[in-house]
Design an enzyme around this catalytic site. Sequence first.
Site, short mmCIF file in Angstrom:
data_model
loop_
_atom_site.label_atom_id
_atom_site.label_comp_id
_atom_site.label_asym_id
_atom_site.label_seq_id
_atom_site.Cartn_x
_atom_site.Cartn_y
_atom_site.Cartn_z
N GLN A 1 35.81 42.79 41.04
CA GLN A 1 37.15 42.95 41.58
C GLN A 1 37.18 42.33 42.97
OE1 GLN A 1 40.06 44.59 40.11
NE2 GLN A 1 40.99 43.56 41.88
N ALA B 1 39.52 40.70 46.36
CA ALA B 1 40.75 41.11 47.06
C ALA B 1 41.98 40.50 46.40
CB ALA B 1 40.67 40.66 48.51
N ASP C 1 34.88 31.83 53.80
CA ASP C 1 34.57 33.22 53.43
C ASP C 1 33.15 33.37 52.89
OD1 ASP C 1 35.08 35.91 53.26
OD2 ASP C 1 36.32 35.80 51.47
N1 ATP Z 1 31.56 33.17 37.75
C1 ATP Z 1 31.21 34.45 37.85
N2 ATP Z 1 30.18 34.91 37.11
C2 ATP Z 1 29.79 36.20 37.19
N3 ATP Z 1 30.38 37.12 38.00
C3 ATP Z 1 31.43 36.71 38.75
C4 ATP Z 1 31.91 35.37 38.71
N4 ATP Z 1 32.93 35.27 39.57
C5 ATP Z 1 33.09 36.47 40.15
N5 ATP Z 1 32.19 37.35 39.65
C6 ATP Z 1 32.04 38.77 40.05
O1 ATP Z 1 33.27 39.26 40.50
C7 ATP Z 1 33.16 39.66 41.87
C8 ATP Z 1 34.46 39.42 42.57
O2 ATP Z 1 34.62 38.04 42.71
P1 ATP Z 1 35.80 37.40 43.55
O3 ATP Z 1 35.42 35.98 43.77
O4 ATP Z 1 37.10 37.66 42.90
O5 ATP Z 1 35.88 38.29 44.84
P2 ATP Z 1 35.08 38.30 46.18
O6 ATP Z 1 35.04 36.93 46.70
O7 ATP Z 1 33.80 39.02 45.98
O8 ATP Z 1 36.00 39.18 47.07
P3 ATP Z 1 37.21 38.73 47.91
O9 ATP Z 1 38.25 38.28 46.96
O10 ATP Z 1 37.52 39.98 48.63
O11 ATP Z 1 36.73 37.63 48.81
C9 ATP Z 1 31.97 38.87 42.42
O12 ATP Z 1 31.38 39.47 43.54
C10 ATP Z 1 31.05 38.84 41.21
O13 ATP Z 1 30.33 40.04 41.12
#
Ligand code: ATP
Length: 435
Positions: free
Chosen positions: A117, A119, A233
């Site tokens: 999840q 932001a 980020d």
């Molecule tokens: N390609 C992927 N393969 C496996 N897991 C993923 C992948 N992309 C995202 N995730 C999982 O989902 C989480 C959330 O990813 P997302 O990029 O949406 O948010 P974030 O960057 O961690 O948070 P924010 O949006 O607050 O910067 C990641 O930390 C990871 O655990």
Amino acid sequence: MKEDSLIIGISIGVVIGVLLAIVTLICLRYHKHSQIGNSSSRRAAALPIRANGADSGMILSDSTIDPESPVKAGRNGMPFQIEGFKRNNVVSASGIPEYSFKDLQKATCNFTTLIGQGAFGPVYKAQMTTGQTVAVKVLATDSKQGEKEFQSEVMLLGRLHHRNLVNLVGYCAEKGRNILIYVYMSKGNLASHLYCENHGPLSWDLRVHIALDVARGLEYLHDGAVPSIIHRDIKSSNILLDDSMIARVIGFPIRIGCRFWTFKREIVDGHAVNIQGTFGYLDPEYISTRTFTNKSDVYSYGVLLFELIAGRNPQQGLLEYVELAALNNEGKVGWEEIVDARLEGKLDVRELNEVASLAYKCINRGPRKRPAMRDIVQVLSRILKLRHKKRHHRKSLSATTDDVSLDMDASEMRTPVSERHQREESVDSTDTCEV
Ligand SMILES: Nc1ncnc2c1ncn2[C@@H]1O[C@H](COP(=O)(O)OP(=O)(O)OP(=O)(O)O)[C@@H](O)[C@H]1O
């Protein structure tokens, strides 16, 4: 006589006229051709990309498409789709296929396979009918506005291909929904490896490799991509690990309209502000000027390096801890006191001091005093080359004792053989930086 000259004059006039008409026709055709040529080269030049950081300025060839990408080159060089999802259409300039919402619904069991999840919305694991697994990131929006901008951002992101970036392999922009599809990273994010008890501690060896992977991904964004991209980020939850524990950067900024999708509301110095980036990793220069530069990424990267060393969360006083240690060692040697206790002292102290003093340079308050990502890649590559040479040397010495296993140091024994082998191969094959 007069009549003869008149006939000759008219004939010459007609011949000249016909010749002029032929020349004009040829010129027109040539002009049209050169215009077609120009327009395609202009189109190509609009989004050039340098492959893997090499300063070639060329358009990526199909051979640079990630092996995990569902986009493959057709006979005519145009991308086509491997079986699995139904393709609506293909954005030919980037080769990123568009998927229908229905296909994604099916592949995610109606969006029930949540794996993360962020932001800006949830991330789901999706299974293609071919067996390929992908991650589907649903950006929070219910507006149709910005669909064009979203598609152009997708085109830009789709042109980024690097082994240390999580590559975009598809998208969906149906009915105001903005969905990104990425290669699935089976080992999850770096933060969970550093802080979750259900993961064993990451060995020191692996931490340095991860640091180099991330540096290479960022170097590509800064120096390889055209136009250059500032990540904005960098943090441990934006570093994902693949099957072989190779780290890849995710979370590039998406610009929709005049705002970045990555804008968040954070509390900085007791005030709620709209910022990009994440508290704990934010360049103080960005906080005061609200201008991001490549050196802001370098600052966040420095924080990440300290996070790898200390196994402490930057949002829970990591930098205060670092500054205290630096008071005693002037930022150079003697960083042992901040090392992650989970390592149980199993690390090379010389490597530790080199990595920590590099990290300390990255978090310098003066952006100009921070190194560039390419310099960081060189320092870390040199550390790993040295390590590799030393081990090779020790192994060849111990081979004479008939017991190679006795020569392994403790940190090597903590890393599974297959993982160690893959990682060592990656040092050999990808270290292009001469140091
Ligand atoms: N390609 C992927 N393969 C496996 N897991 C993923 C992948 N992309 C995202 N995730 C999982 O989902 C989480 C959330 O990813 P997302 O990029 O949406 O948010 P974030 O960057 O961690 O948070 P924010 O949006 O607050 O910067 C990641 O930390 C990871 O655990």
